[in-house]
Design a protein around this motif. Structure first.
Motif, PDB file in Angstrom:
ATOM      1  N   SER A   1     -24.260  15.414   8.891  1.00  0.00           N
ATOM      2  CA  SER A   1     -24.056  13.847   8.370  1.00  0.00           C
ATOM      3  C   SER A   1     -22.923  14.151   7.285  1.00  0.00           C
ATOM      4  CB  SER A   1     -25.171  13.285   8.108  1.00  0.00           C
ATOM      5  OG  SER A   1     -25.747  13.801   7.156  1.00  0.00           O
ATOM      6  N   THR A   2     -22.827  15.220   6.420  1.00  0.00           N
ATOM      7  CA  THR A   2     -21.936  15.405   5.518  1.00  0.00           C
ATOM      8  C   THR A   2     -20.301  15.552   5.971  1.00  0.00           C
ATOM      9  OG1 THR A   2     -23.896  16.792   4.320  1.00  0.00           O
ATOM     10  CG2 THR A   2     -21.175  16.776   3.521  1.00  0.00           C
ATOM     11  N   VAL A   3     -20.303  15.909   7.245  1.00  0.00           N
ATOM     12  CA  VAL A   3     -18.989  16.025   7.667  1.00  0.00           C
ATOM     13  C   VAL A   3     -18.436  14.790   8.285  1.00  0.00           C
ATOM     14  CG1 VAL A   3     -17.610  16.914   9.651  1.00  0.00           C
ATOM     15  CG2 VAL A   3     -19.256  18.478   8.653  1.00  0.00           C
ATOM     16  N   THR A   4     -19.253  13.973   8.709  1.00  0.00           N
ATOM     17  CA  THR A   4     -19.180  12.396   9.378  1.00  0.00           C
ATOM     18  C   THR A   4     -18.756  11.743   8.019  1.00  0.00           C
ATOM     19  OG1 THR A   4     -20.886  12.727  11.119  1.00  0.00           O
ATOM     20  CG2 THR A   4     -20.028  10.518  10.540  1.00  0.00           C
ATOM     21  N   LEU A   5     -19.710  12.038   6.957  1.00  0.00           N
ATOM     22  CA  LEU A   5     -19.153  11.054   5.877  1.00  0.00           C
ATOM     23  C   LEU A   5     -17.931  11.285   5.304  1.00  0.00           C
ATOM     24  CD1 LEU A   5     -20.116   9.288   3.601  1.00  0.00           C
ATOM     25  CD2 LEU A   5     -21.268  11.276   2.408  1.00  0.00           C
ATOM     26  N   ALA A   6     -17.584  12.747   5.278  1.00  0.00           N
ATOM     27  CA  ALA A   6     -16.433  13.453   4.638  1.00  0.00           C
ATOM     28  C   ALA A   6     -15.210  12.673   5.526  1.00  0.00           C
ATOM     29  CB  ALA A   6     -16.067  14.584   4.778  1.00  0.00           C
ATOM     30  N   ILE A   7     -15.454  12.407   6.935  1.00  0.00           N
ATOM     31  CA  ILE A   7     -14.359  11.877   7.789  1.00  0.00           C
ATOM     32  C   ILE A   7     -14.356  10.323   7.512  1.00  0.00           C
ATOM     33  CG2 ILE A   7     -14.012  11.061  10.065  1.00  0.00           C
ATOM     34  CD1 ILE A   7     -15.221  13.792  11.273  1.00  0.00           C
ATOM     35  N   PHE A   8     -15.285   9.664   7.174  1.00  0.00           N
ATOM     36  CA  PHE A   8     -15.355   8.371   6.943  1.00  0.00           C
ATOM     37  C   PHE A   8     -14.589   8.090   5.469  1.00  0.00           C
ATOM     38  CE2 PHE A   8     -19.172   7.254   9.706  1.00  0.00           C
ATOM     39  CZ  PHE A   8     -18.407   6.874  10.651  1.00  0.00           C
ATOM     40  N   LEU A   9     -14.815   8.858   4.702  1.00  0.00           N
ATOM     41  CA  LEU A   9     -14.200   8.575   3.294  1.00  0.00           C
ATOM     42  C   LEU A   9     -12.522   9.304   3.391  1.00  0.00           C
ATOM     43  CD1 LEU A   9     -16.913   9.745   0.787  1.00  0.00           C
ATOM     44  CD2 LEU A   9     -16.130   7.702   0.969  1.00  0.00           C
ATOM     45  N   GLY A  10     -12.486  10.385   3.776  1.00  0.00           N
ATOM     46  CA  GLY A  10     -11.146  10.818   4.023  1.00  0.00           C
ATOM     47  C   GLY A  10     -10.141  10.033   4.803  1.00  0.00           C
ATOM     48  N   VAL A  11     -10.580   9.539   6.025  1.00  0.00           N
ATOM     49  CA  VAL A  11      -9.803   8.744   6.790  1.00  0.00           C
ATOM     50  C   VAL A  11      -9.764   7.076   6.724  1.00  0.00           C
ATOM     51  CG1 VAL A  11      -9.253   8.331   9.272  1.00  0.00           C
ATOM     52  CG2 VAL A  11      -9.846  10.409   8.473  1.00  0.00           C
ATOM     53  N   GLY A  12     -10.870   6.798   6.172  1.00  0.00           N
ATOM     54  CA  GLY A  12     -11.070   5.379   6.114  1.00  0.00           C
ATOM     55  C   GLY A  12     -10.828   4.844   4.645  1.00  0.00           C
ATOM     56  N   VAL A  13     -10.820   5.803   3.774  1.00  0.00           N
ATOM     57  CA  VAL A  13     -10.699   5.110   2.364  1.00  0.00           C
ATOM     58  C   VAL A  13      -9.201   5.783   1.523  1.00  0.00           C
ATOM     59  CG1 VAL A  13     -11.625   5.040  -0.041  1.00  0.00           C
ATOM     60  CG2 VAL A  13     -13.175   4.807   2.042  1.00  0.00           C
ATOM     61  N   ILE A  14      -9.501   7.229   1.368  1.00  0.00           N
ATOM     62  CA  ILE A  14      -8.345   7.758   0.787  1.00  0.00           C
ATOM     63  C   ILE A  14      -7.000   7.785   1.548  1.00  0.00           C
ATOM     64  CG2 ILE A  14      -7.798  10.285  -0.139  1.00  0.00           C
ATOM     65  CD1 ILE A  14     -10.738  10.775  -0.610  1.00  0.00           C
ATOM     66  N   ALA A  15      -6.782   8.078   2.967  1.00  0.00           N
ATOM     67  CA  ALA A  15      -5.680   8.303   3.413  1.00  0.00           C
ATOM     68  C   ALA A  15      -5.085   6.875   3.374  1.00  0.00           C
ATOM     69  CB  ALA A  15      -5.952   8.446   5.020  1.00  0.00           C
ATOM     70  N   PRO A  16      -5.818   5.537   3.699  1.00  0.00           N
ATOM     71  CA  PRO A  16      -5.033   4.425   3.690  1.00  0.00           C
ATOM     72  C   PRO A  16      -4.041   4.058   2.242  1.00  0.00           C
ATOM     73  CG  PRO A  16      -6.913   4.015   4.534  1.00  0.00           C
ATOM     74  CD  PRO A  16      -6.955   5.306   4.316  1.00  0.00           C
ATOM     75  N   MET A  17      -5.071   4.662   1.185  1.00  0.00           N
ATOM     76  CA  MET A  17      -4.534   4.351  -0.090  1.00  0.00           C
ATOM     77  C   MET A  17      -3.161   5.097  -0.285  1.00  0.00           C
ATOM     78  SD  MET A  17      -7.698   3.900  -2.807  1.00  0.00           S
ATOM     79  CE  MET A  17      -8.012   5.756  -2.857  1.00  0.00           C
ATOM     80  N   LEU A  18      -3.386   6.558   0.264  1.00  0.00           N
ATOM     81  CA  LEU A  18      -2.067   7.093   0.219  1.00  0.00           C
ATOM     82  C   LEU A  18      -0.902   6.730   0.898  1.00  0.00           C
ATOM     83  CD1 LEU A  18      -3.918  10.847   0.342  1.00  0.00           C
ATOM     84  CD2 LEU A  18      -2.896   9.707  -1.694  1.00  0.00           C
ATOM     85  N   VAL A  19      -1.262   6.160   1.938  1.00  0.00           N
ATOM     86  CA  VAL A  19      -0.181   5.838   2.746  1.00  0.00           C
ATOM     87  C   VAL A  19       0.582   4.439   2.057  1.00  0.00           C
ATOM     88  CG1 VAL A  19       0.606   4.911   4.961  1.00  0.00           C
ATOM     89  CG2 VAL A  19      -0.895   6.912   4.732  1.00  0.00           C
ATOM     90  N   THR A  20      -0.202   3.704   1.785  1.00  0.00           N
ATOM     91  CA  THR A  20       0.181   2.279   0.901  1.00  0.00           C
ATOM     92  C   THR A  20       0.876   2.675  -0.223  1.00  0.00           C
ATOM     93  OG1 THR A  20      -1.754   1.154   1.832  1.00  0.00           O
ATOM     94  CG2 THR A  20      -0.587   0.156   0.071  1.00  0.00           C
ATOM     95  N   ASN A  21       0.407   3.512  -1.005  1.00  0.00           N
ATOM     96  CA  ASN A  21       0.979   3.767  -2.346  1.00  0.00           C
ATOM     97  C   ASN A  21       2.511   4.718  -2.112  1.00  0.00           C
ATOM     98  OD1 ASN A  21      -0.940   3.087  -3.944  1.00  0.00           O
ATOM     99  ND2 ASN A  21      -2.166   4.932  -4.255  1.00  0.00           N
ATOM    100  N   TYR A  22       2.491   5.510  -1.010  1.00  0.00           N
ATOM    101  CA  TYR A  22       3.820   5.952  -0.550  1.00  0.00           C
ATOM    102  C   TYR A  22       4.826   5.124  -0.147  1.00  0.00           C
ATOM    103  CZ  TYR A  22       7.208   8.868   1.710  1.00  0.00           C
ATOM    104  OH  TYR A  22       8.479   9.241   2.260  1.00  0.00           O
ATOM    105  N   LEU A  23       4.237   4.075   0.616  1.00  0.00           N
ATOM    106  CA  LEU A  23       5.243   3.083   1.175  1.00  0.00           C
ATOM    107  C   LEU A  23       5.929   2.145  -0.160  1.00  0.00           C
ATOM    108  CD1 LEU A  23       3.641   2.056   4.540  1.00  0.00           C
ATOM    109  CD2 LEU A  23       5.703   3.692   3.870  1.00  0.00           C
TER     110      LEU A  23
END
Length: 59
Positions: free
Chosen positions: A31-53
């Protein structure tokens, strides 16, 4: 009207849910890997993409 940020976040959340489901049902990961997927893809990645744009001034 839906903003660019909402479109990006919504898209990444859908991808995170699909990856989380696939990692839980199709593979045998903790479940730690699944949590990391949710946090990485669902929270961190959109922030990085939005900030870059925002920085590059893309439309």
């Amino acid at each position: 009207m839906v903003s660019r940020e909402n479109k990006i976040v919504g898209g990444f959340i859908i991808v995170a849910l699909v990856l989380g489901y696939a990692s839980t049902m199709l593979t045998d990961v903790t479940s730690t890997v699944t949590l990391a997927i949710f946090l990485g893809v669902g929270v961190i990645a959109p922030m990085l993409v939005t900030n870059y744009l925002d920085i590059t001034g893309a439309v």
